[in-house]
Design a protein around this motif. Structure first.
Motif, PDB file in Angstrom:
ATOM      1  N   ARG A  89       0.918  -1.358  -0.016  1.00  0.00           N
ATOM      2  CA  ARG A  89       0.036  -0.031  -0.141  1.00  0.00           C
ATOM      3  C   ARG A  89       0.673   1.302  -0.005  1.00  0.00           C
ATOM      4  O   ARG A  89       1.896   1.311   0.670  1.00  0.00           O
ATOM      5  N   GLY A  90       0.358   2.239  -0.751  1.00  0.00           N
ATOM      6  CA  GLY A  90       1.037   3.508  -0.617  1.00  0.00           C
ATOM      7  C   GLY A  90       0.413   4.661  -0.860  1.00  0.00           C
ATOM      8  O   GLY A  90      -0.647   4.495  -1.620  1.00  0.00           O
ATOM      9  N   SER A  91       0.557   5.862  -0.251  1.00  0.00           N
ATOM     10  CA  SER A  91       0.039   7.206  -0.580  1.00  0.00           C
ATOM     11  C   SER A  91       1.154   8.131  -0.911  1.00  0.00           C
ATOM     12  O   SER A  91       1.995   8.311  -0.151  1.00  0.00           O
ATOM     13  N   ILE A  92       0.905   9.033  -1.900  1.00  0.00           N
ATOM     14  CA  ILE A  92       1.579  10.216  -2.139  1.00  0.00           C
ATOM     15  C   ILE A  92       0.688  11.508  -2.406  1.00  0.00           C
ATOM     16  O   ILE A  92      -0.157  11.206  -3.325  1.00  0.00           O
ATOM     17  N   GLY A  93       1.026  12.207  -1.776  1.00  0.00           N
ATOM     18  CA  GLY A  93       0.047  13.322  -1.793  1.00  0.00           C
ATOM     19  C   GLY A  93      -1.606  12.918  -1.728  1.00  0.00           C
ATOM     20  O   GLY A  93      -1.919  12.667  -0.659  1.00  0.00           O
ATOM     21  N   ALA A  94      -2.057  13.130  -2.713  1.00  0.00           N
ATOM     22  CA  ALA A  94      -3.456  13.142  -2.785  1.00  0.00           C
ATOM     23  C   ALA A  94      -4.056  11.801  -3.077  1.00  0.00           C
ATOM     24  O   ALA A  94      -5.499  11.377  -3.012  1.00  0.00           O
ATOM     25  N   PHE A  95      -3.253  10.827  -3.478  1.00  0.00           N
ATOM     26  CA  PHE A  95      -3.810   9.378  -3.729  1.00  0.00           C
ATOM     27  C   PHE A  95      -3.158   8.292  -3.107  1.00  0.00           C
ATOM     28  O   PHE A  95      -2.019   8.381  -2.698  1.00  0.00           O
ATOM     29  N   THR A  96      -4.008   7.428  -2.878  1.00  0.00           N
ATOM     30  CA  THR A  96      -3.699   6.102  -2.251  1.00  0.00           C
ATOM     31  C   THR A  96      -3.959   4.869  -3.123  1.00  0.00           C
ATOM     32  O   THR A  96      -5.118   4.680  -3.690  1.00  0.00           O
ATOM     33  N   VAL A  97      -3.197   4.038  -3.074  1.00  0.00           N
ATOM     34  CA  VAL A  97      -3.411   2.821  -3.741  1.00  0.00           C
ATOM     35  C   VAL A  97      -2.847   1.704  -3.232  1.00  0.00           C
ATOM     36  O   VAL A  97      -1.788   1.551  -2.552  1.00  0.00           O
ATOM     37  N   GLY A  98      -3.639   0.526  -3.017  1.00  0.00           N
ATOM     38  CA  GLY A  98      -2.830  -0.737  -2.184  1.00  0.00           C
ATOM     39  C   GLY A  98      -3.494  -2.053  -2.739  1.00  0.00           C
ATOM     40  O   GLY A  98      -4.870  -1.924  -3.412  1.00  0.00           O
ATOM     41  N   GLY A  99      -3.243  -3.054  -2.553  1.00  0.00           N
ATOM     42  CA  GLY A  99      -3.765  -4.471  -2.669  1.00  0.00           C
ATOM     43  C   GLY A  99      -3.005  -5.617  -1.927  1.00  0.00           C
ATOM     44  O   GLY A  99      -1.842  -5.425  -1.636  1.00  0.00           O
ATOM     45  N   CYS A 100      -3.779  -6.640  -1.931  1.00  0.00           N
ATOM     46  CA  CYS A 100      -3.383  -7.898  -1.240  1.00  0.00           C
ATOM     47  C   CYS A 100      -3.846  -8.854  -2.251  1.00  0.00           C
ATOM     48  O   CYS A 100      -4.847  -8.956  -2.975  1.00  0.00           O
ATOM     49  N   ILE A 101      -2.838  -9.897  -2.522  1.00  0.00           N
ATOM     50  CA  ILE A 101      -2.809 -10.862  -3.618  1.00  0.00           C
ATOM     51  C   ILE A 101      -2.908 -12.189  -2.539  1.00  0.00           C
ATOM     52  O   ILE A 101      -1.808 -12.395  -2.110  1.00  0.00           O
TER      53      ILE A 101
END
Length: 116
Positions: A89-101
């Protein structure tokens, strides 16, 4: 000042929001329920994220008005089926994206019934 949200009983599907929050983190317990490593610092005026999943697989997307960065990586077994999920998972400024597989194989656990 406030962080709130709703989640299913298993915690895999969730909707979260926050307003006027600041946080700094460094540790091994990650916000996606995995154990590994995380570090970051953020300040948010208003933001939200949604986490959608099925079984051990999940996807997190978020947006916010704020600054900072954070990241995490770890493993978990949220559905308790013996198959480990690898998460990032990562957040930079205005956006967050993450996932689990979820991995397609079962892990050997000597404390369980002994079956692989």
């Amino acid at each position: 000042m406030a962080r709130t949200g709703f989640a299913t009983a298993d915690g895999v599907n969730a909707l979260r929001g926050e307003i006027f929050t600041a946080r700094a983190n460094l540790g091994i317990r990650n916000s996606d329920g995995s154990v590994g490593i995380n570090a970051g610092a953020t300040a948010t005026i208003v933001g939200g994220e949604v986490n959608l999943g099925h079984g051990g697989n999940s996807l997190t997307l978020g947006a916010a008005f704020g600054l900072g960065a954070e990241g995490s990586a770890g493993i978990r077994d949220v559905d308790h089926d013996g198959r480990i999920e690898q998460c990032a998972r990562g957040s930079i400024g205005a956006f967050t994206v993450g996932g689990c597989i979820e991995q397609p194989y079962k892990s050997y656990n000597p404390d369980s019934s002994g079956e692989p």
